[in-house]
Write an enzyme that holds these catalytic residues in place. Structure first.
Site, mmCIF file in Angstrom:
data_model
loop_
_atom_site.group_PDB
_atom_site.id
_atom_site.type_symbol
_atom_site.label_atom_id
_atom_site.label_comp_id
_atom_site.label_asym_id
_atom_site.label_seq_id
_atom_site.Cartn_x
_atom_site.Cartn_y
_atom_site.Cartn_z
ATOM 1 N N CYS A 37 8.286 -15.829 -0.903
ATOM 2 C CA CYS A 37 8.709 -15.947 0.490
ATOM 3 C C CYS A 37 8.445 -14.668 1.276
ATOM 4 O O CYS A 37 8.303 -14.697 2.497
ATOM 5 C CB CYS A 37 10.187 -16.314 0.565
ATOM 6 S SG CYS A 37 11.280 -15.117 -0.230
ATOM 7 N N HIS A 42 0.240 0.196 -6.585
ATOM 8 C CA HIS A 42 0.914 -0.808 -5.758
ATOM 9 C C HIS A 42 1.514 -1.913 -6.618
ATOM 10 O O HIS A 42 2.672 -2.311 -6.413
ATOM 11 C CB HIS A 42 -0.066 -1.409 -4.751
ATOM 12 C CG HIS A 42 0.520 -2.516 -3.936
ATOM 13 N ND1 HIS A 42 1.408 -2.289 -2.902
ATOM 14 C CD2 HIS A 42 0.381 -3.874 -4.021
ATOM 15 C CE1 HIS A 42 1.781 -3.442 -2.374
ATOM 16 N NE2 HIS A 42 1.171 -4.423 -3.042
#
Length: 429
Positions: A50, A97
């Site tokens: 989400c 990352h």
């Protein structure tokens, strides 16, 4: 091999855009099939939650432009609409990352644990569709190992950082085994929905949800196998619950002192844990003065949250150090693997030259050549073949001013420079 990450998350784009680039389970097979074909990547992974959508690609070339065009086309968007909301990380930055994402350092809630499970699911899905190879598999596995270290060696995930989480965590101070307790949730908005998930994670199995509209209460309650009621029915059920957490938009209190007093008598003074998250308050302040009632307001929770945020920030700094170490370890592993591959090629070429010169010498012997002559010819030919290409490349490098190549050659073969007046071995002979 080049590594590329292209993504969009809660920091770079609003939900209206994030939801348009999300991948549904039904289209994952199609996505994996198209993704590598459109970009030329040999390996791929897709993470879609989400809060973020990220694509991980490994291949021989930087395919960021092609990847952006494919992502936009797959979701019927204009690539120009995504250019300002995407981020791109390459090679070591992409490794860093992924590790920060897995450790919860890039999440909306610092240190939240759900993202690690979501990343593991993404890896499993990529493997299911035969989209990963040795490189991405090694990266995912190493990332999970680093994230586990962050979880076990820092306090990044120990303290609650949201009102909902803080409410449930404080309930543990009253009830050690929450599987035995029944919860009454007043309201059915996002905060109460989050509270219900945290309570379920904490072991609560018996839920009652009270709301102004019964349909919404039932919808939320049924997620956890509970029951929905309207607000007017709260007094009828109050004595049966142990935990009360309320968050509505009501301008007036919903739960009064008198109703709680009557419920306490029926409960034989078993304790209540109550949290009033609403502003204005849903529970009359006087309820907090009753014996056996532990009532907290949003202000009480805020101090806990702020302290825990500061605690997590300190843990985040420790986590960043662990991640930096993890990135370096992964890059060292890749260099070691690359060295092994290079040495295999080097040895294979040397063995091919050896076999060719050996076969040449054997043919000479079969044709009656003098053995000593054939042996010396073999040694001379093999030496020349082995040294020709390196010698050519060193001379070329020196002519171009790359003197470090000669330095490396001396280090590689542990050579000592000969005195200018000292004859070479050939001259001595």
């Amino acid at each position: 091999m080049a590594l590329l990450t292209l993504g969009i998350n809660h920091r770079t784009a609003p939900v209206e855009i994030r939801e348009r680039v999300a991948f549904t389970p039904e289209r994952m097979a199609e996505a994996f099939s198209e993704l590598r074909a459109a970009t030329g990547a040999s390996e791929a992974g897709i993470l879609s939650t989400c809060n973020r959508t990220e694509l991980y690609l490994a291949g021989d070339d930087d395919c960021a432009p092609a990847l952006l065009r494919w992502l936009a086309g797959f979701h019927d968007l204009d690539a120009a609409d995504l250019e300002n909301v995407i981020y791109v990380h390459r090679d070591s930055d992409a490794v860093r990352h992924m590790m920060r994402v897995a450790a919860g350092l890039d999440s909306m809630v610092l240190g939240e644990p759900q993202i690690l499970g979501q990343l593991k699911d993404a890896y499993a899905l990529a493997r299911e569709h035969n989209a990963t190879g040795a490189f991405l598999s090694r990266l995912f596995e190493h990332t999970f190992s680093v994230a586990k270290r962050v979880r076990t060696e820092t306090a990044i995930g120990e303290n609650p950082v949201s009102v909902a989480y803080a409410s449930v965590s404080m309930a543990h101070q009253i009830f050690a085994d929450m599987s035995r307790n029944k919860a009454l949730l007043i309201g059915a908005g996002k905060t109460i929905e989050l509270v219900s998930r945290h309570l379920a994670d904490a072991g609560v199995r018996d839920f009652l949800v009270a709301n102004r509209t019964l349909e919404r209460a039932q919808t939320l309650a049924e997620i956890h196998g509970g029951k929905g009621i309207v607000l007017s029915e709260i007094p009828d059920h109050l004595a049966d619950v142990d935990i009360v957490i309320s968050s509505t938009a009501s301008p007036l209190p919903i739960l009064g002192k008198g109703a709680v007093e009557r419920a306490l008598k029926k409960r034989k003074h078993r304790p209540y844990f109550m949290v009033d998250i609403a502003v204005p308050r849903d529970i009359e302040p006087e309820v907090g003065a009753l014996a056996d009632v532990y009532l907290y307001t949003v202000d009480d929770l805020r101090q806990v949250i702020e302290e825990n945020v500061r605690s997590r920030e300190g843990a985040a700094r420790e986590a960043e150090n662990l991640i930096a170490s993890g990135v370096q370890d992964f890059l060292d592993q890749l260099r070691a693997l690359d060295a092994v591959s290079t040495l295999k090629v080097f040895r294979s070429r040397a063995e091919s030259l050896r076999d060719a010169e050996t076969e040449k010498a054997l043919r000479a012997l079969r044709n009656g050549a003098d053995p000593e002559t054939a042996l010396r010819s073999l040694a001379r030919g093999l030496t020349n073949k082995l040294l020709h290409q390196p010698s050519t490349q060193v001379r070329k490098a020196m002519a171009e001013g790359r003197t470090e190549v000669a330095d490396f050659l001396r280090e590689l073969y542990q050579l000592e420079m000969l005195d200018a007046d000292e004859p070479t071995t050939t001259e001595k002979l």
